[in-house]
Scaffold this active site. Structure first.
Site, mmCIF file in Angstrom:
data_model
loop_
_atom_site.group_PDB
_atom_site.id
_atom_site.type_symbol
_atom_site.label_atom_id
_atom_site.label_comp_id
_atom_site.label_asym_id
_atom_site.label_seq_id
_atom_site.Cartn_x
_atom_site.Cartn_y
_atom_site.Cartn_z
ATOM 1 N N LYS A 1 8.033 -0.683 -8.593
ATOM 2 C CA LYS A 1 6.698 -1.179 -8.233
ATOM 3 C C LYS A 1 5.676 -0.065 -8.066
ATOM 4 O O LYS A 1 4.459 -0.321 -8.072
ATOM 5 C CB LYS A 1 6.779 -1.994 -6.942
ATOM 6 C CG LYS A 1 7.570 -3.282 -7.049
ATOM 7 C CD LYS A 1 6.791 -4.375 -7.748
ATOM 8 C CE LYS A 1 7.470 -5.727 -7.614
ATOM 9 N NZ LYS A 1 6.663 -6.812 -8.174
ATOM 10 N N SER B 1 7.153 -8.724 -0.367
ATOM 11 C CA SER B 1 8.261 -8.696 0.599
ATOM 12 C C SER B 1 8.715 -7.274 0.853
ATOM 13 O O SER B 1 9.569 -7.033 1.697
ATOM 14 C CB SER B 1 9.449 -9.516 0.075
ATOM 15 O OG SER B 1 10.011 -8.901 -1.072
ATOM 16 N N GLY C 1 8.237 -12.735 -10.181
ATOM 17 C CA GLY C 1 7.122 -13.474 -10.758
ATOM 18 C C GLY C 1 6.897 -13.216 -12.231
ATOM 19 O O GLY C 1 6.106 -13.905 -12.872
ATOM 20 N N GLY C 2 7.556 -12.189 -12.779
ATOM 21 C CA GLY C 2 7.426 -11.919 -14.204
ATOM 22 C C GLY C 2 6.528 -10.758 -14.572
ATOM 23 O O GLY C 2 6.235 -10.561 -15.753
#
Length: 318
Positions: free
Chosen positions: A52, A77, A180-181
């Protein structure tokens, strides 16, 4: 800057240059599964312990001065939270992260340690996007969505550019952990000749169901529990569905037991500490749910584990 734009392959390449300027490539490790030697992309070794950081850096570094002054709000999260917080601290941008109260303590603590303000919500019970939208309206901040933002998608796709450089060619397929893709969409843009295989927890396959039906499908009112806390969005977004339609091979889901087996495998065979959500793609490969060849790349996407839970996982078979 228009958040309504679509992500592009040129954008992914630009993101790869921007990420490469501040971070070394993560290793592409050979791994034997059955009688096939394929590859694992070890994104768990990023500075924040997850891929991320890529989308967080590309999104925030692409903002203009006026946007940076407004600060950012993100929902996560834990791993997107840390990616945004890391980029925000480096760029001097105020960051507020909306996180579930039941997020792993290690992820909450790490996000705060990076200097971000954490706003908690109840999961299940509250709509996290509504909480974030309220903060954006009150503060005038820029929303940095975890997977439905074009710059975030491009940033995640930078991993695919790295993979192709390391492998010397585009992979035959990339098996990717999927919430979520955002990662799957970015990889699809980065590697147009590769099959993209999103892997989701049982009962949380919102991307797979949406691709099959050709429309957004929301999670059921009573979804099963899963140890993959990083892979639990209520639904994908239209931007992700648009990029992945016709490009991704949906329908691959994994159980908690398969995920734990993958965590043990990664620890014993690759010397990697992998969180449940980061092990989903490897779990599918080990369980024989995806075809493998020497040009297959399996994404190991995160390593932010709860120490006690991880200790139980690697010492107990289930």
């Amino acid at each position: 800057m228009s958040a309504g734009r679509m992500p592009t392959r040129d954008g992914v390449r630009a993101a790869a240059d921007a990420v490469g300027a501040i971070l070394p490539p993560t290793p592409l490790l050979p791994v034997e599964i059955g009688d096939v030697t394929c590859h694992v992309k070890a994104e768990s070794l990023q500075p924040i312990g997850a891929f991320k950081i890529r989308g967080g850096w590309w999104r925030l570094s692409s903002m203009d001065d006026a946007e940076r002054e407004r600060g950012v709000v993100a929902v996560s999260s834990g791993n997107h939270a840390q990616g945004v917080a890391w980029a925000a601290r480096r760029l001097g941008i105020a960051a507020t992260i909306v996180m579930p109260r039941n997020a792993p303590a290690a992820k909450l603590e790490a996000t705060r340690a990076l200097g971000a303000e954490v706003v908690l919500y109840e999961r299940p019970g509250e709509d996290r996007d509504e909480v974030a939208a309220r903060l954006v309206a009150e503060r005038g901040s820029v929303l940095v969505h975890a997977f439905g933002d074009p710059w975030v998608i491009e940033g995640q796709g930078s991993a695919g550019v790295e993979i192709a450089r390391q492998l010397g060619r585009q992979p035959s397929r990339i098996v990717a952990c999927c919430g979520g893709g955002g990662l799957a969409a970015g990889l699809a843009l980065a590697c147009p000749d590769s099959a993209i295989v999103p892997v989701e927890p049982v009962g949380w396959d919102m991307v797979g169901q949406s691709l099959t039906k050709g429309q957004i499908v929301r999670v059921a009112d009573d979804p099963p529990t899963t140890i993959c806390d990083a892979l639990q969005p209520d639904a994908t977004k239209p931007i992700n569905l648009a990029v992945l339609s016709g490009r991704a091979e949906p329908g691959v889901t994994v159980t908690d037991a398969e995920v734990r087996a993958a965590q043990r495998f990664a620890f014993a065979r690759l010397q990697l500490v992998v969180e449940p959500g980061g092990a989903a793609a490897l779990a599918a490969a080990l369980a024989g749910k995806v075809p493998l060849d020497e040009d297959t790349v399996i994404m190991v996407t995160g390593g932010n584990v709860d120490p006690a839970a991880f200790a139980r996982t690697i010492t107990t078979d289930d």
